[in-house]
Design a protein around this motif. Sequence first.
Motif, PDB file in Angstrom:
ATOM      1  N   ASN A 168       3.086   6.360  -2.671  1.00 32.18           N
ATOM      2  CA  ASN A 168       4.455   6.462  -3.387  1.00 32.18           C
ATOM      3  C   ASN A 168       4.580   7.029  -4.647  1.00 32.18           C
ATOM      4  O   ASN A 168       5.316   7.891  -4.456  1.00 32.18           O
ATOM      5  N   LEU A 169       4.420   6.322  -5.577  1.00 36.84           N
ATOM      6  CA  LEU A 169       4.558   6.126  -6.400  1.00 36.84           C
ATOM      7  C   LEU A 169       3.486   6.870  -7.240  1.00 36.84           C
ATOM      8  O   LEU A 169       3.584   7.968  -8.135  1.00 36.84           O
ATOM      9  N   LEU A 170       2.185   6.993  -6.332  1.00 37.64           N
ATOM     10  CA  LEU A 170       1.020   7.918  -7.019  1.00 37.64           C
ATOM     11  C   LEU A 170       1.342   9.471  -7.097  1.00 37.64           C
ATOM     12  O   LEU A 170       0.831  10.385  -7.687  1.00 37.64           O
ATOM     13  N   LEU A 203      -4.561  12.506  -1.898  1.00 36.34           N
ATOM     14  CA  LEU A 203      -4.365  11.607  -1.257  1.00 36.34           C
ATOM     15  C   LEU A 203      -3.936  12.078  -0.375  1.00 36.34           C
ATOM     16  O   LEU A 203      -3.385  12.247   1.364  1.00 36.34           O
ATOM     17  N   ALA A 204      -4.616  10.100   0.744  1.00 32.62           N
ATOM     18  CA  ALA A 204      -4.857   9.972   2.174  1.00 32.62           C
ATOM     19  C   ALA A 204      -4.593   8.940   2.920  1.00 32.62           C
ATOM     20  O   ALA A 204      -4.742   8.251   2.286  1.00 32.62           O
ATOM     21  N   LYS A 250       0.775  -1.186  -0.239  1.00 35.01           N
ATOM     22  CA  LYS A 250       0.312   0.262   0.101  1.00 35.01           C
ATOM     23  C   LYS A 250       0.582   1.387  -0.341  1.00 35.01           C
ATOM     24  O   LYS A 250       0.835   1.973  -0.606  1.00 35.01           O
ATOM     25  N   SER A 251       1.799   1.114   0.865  1.00 38.09           N
ATOM     26  CA  SER A 251       2.720   2.662   1.353  1.00 38.09           C
ATOM     27  C   SER A 251       3.753   3.032  -0.125  1.00 38.09           C
ATOM     28  O   SER A 251       3.873   3.462  -0.482  1.00 38.09           O
ATOM     29  N   ASN A 283       0.546  21.790  -7.771  1.00 42.74           N
ATOM     30  CA  ASN A 283      -0.725  22.169  -8.655  1.00 42.74           C
ATOM     31  C   ASN A 283      -1.805  20.911  -9.232  1.00 42.74           C
ATOM     32  O   ASN A 283      -2.156  20.948  -9.485  1.00 42.74           O
ATOM     33  N   HIS A 284      -1.006  19.800  -8.704  1.00 48.87           N
ATOM     34  CA  HIS A 284      -2.553  18.805  -8.763  1.00 48.87           C
ATOM     35  C   HIS A 284      -2.185  17.809  -7.702  1.00 48.87           C
ATOM     36  O   HIS A 284      -4.457  16.955  -7.998  1.00 48.87           O
ATOM     37  N   LEU A 285      -1.937  17.921  -6.591  1.00 48.93           N
ATOM     38  CA  LEU A 285      -2.789  16.510  -5.784  1.00 48.93           C
ATOM     39  C   LEU A 285      -2.336  17.130  -4.482  1.00 48.93           C
ATOM     40  O   LEU A 285      -1.647  18.394  -4.317  1.00 48.93           O
ATOM     41  N   GLY A 286      -2.983  16.919  -4.010  1.00 47.79           N
ATOM     42  CA  GLY A 286      -3.269  17.518  -2.437  1.00 47.79           C
ATOM     43  C   GLY A 286      -2.970  15.866  -1.184  1.00 47.79           C
ATOM     44  O   GLY A 286      -3.497  14.653  -1.450  1.00 47.79           O
ATOM     45  N   PHE A 287      -2.527  16.552  -0.124  1.00 51.86           N
ATOM     46  CA  PHE A 287      -1.609  15.254   0.867  1.00 51.86           C
ATOM     47  C   PHE A 287      -2.164  15.484   1.962  1.00 51.86           C
ATOM     48  O   PHE A 287      -2.415  16.281   3.215  1.00 51.86           O
TER      49      PHE A 287
END
Length: 254
Positions: A55-57, A170-171, A50-51, A89-93
């Motif tokens: 990391n890849l995403l 991504l959470a 999963k992790s 610009n594209h992802l939120g963590f």
Amino acid sequence: MTMKRLEVNNIKKTYHTRLGGTSVDALKEITFSVEPGEYVAIMGESGSGKSTLLNLLATLDQPTSGSIKLNGQDLNQVKEQDAAIFRRNHLGFVFQDFNLLDNFSVKDNIFLPLVLAKKPLVEMEKRLDALAPKLGLVELLEKYPYEISGGQQQRVAAARAIITEPELILADEPTGALDSKTSAQLLALFQQLNQEGQTILMVTHSTVAASHANRVLFIKDGQVFNQLYRGNQTNEQFLTTISETMTVLLTEER
């Protein structure tokens, strides 16, 4: 035909020992896609991959083979020096351990990705004015992270992820450090955001957290083992279905 928000095609990730003697396949031929506005949870035991997948995403690592596309853009084509800008610009963590800066106020922590993106202050204030009441943060904006509770810190972290209006949140184990009441509040918030159109991908050990998603992917030994769709089930009904599937997954390992 609408474009997929996320396309993961035949992803493989192999790690080699330092001396090159042995190799470990963390991920083997993983394929799935996420539609715009979907809320997907990824579950699996520790060591299932999963992790590594997250990391890849997140463009923090690259696959050994296969491709990952976000809105049609191949993440393998994002140069290392451009990766931080791409993520912003594209992802939120949303992380388990919040990752807030103690010497920044709550407001400044939330503003940070917008400051880095050089957004005008007027735009930043406008976004915060819309977001803060939704997350119950209006009274906390001038406080510092060490002055507020863990649950409040997680809401600040969620606000920081959401304020950039990312294509994908991504959470990573977002309820891992929270008590059950605060977890329930955060999961209700995620469901609300999803109903407003936000695409969310959440990695979690928690069957309760996963039961708030619309689809659950189960990863086992680096492969997609099974997937469940919520359909018309309530959170409680979906929780039961997920728990039964996890039991099968664990039983088959023995």
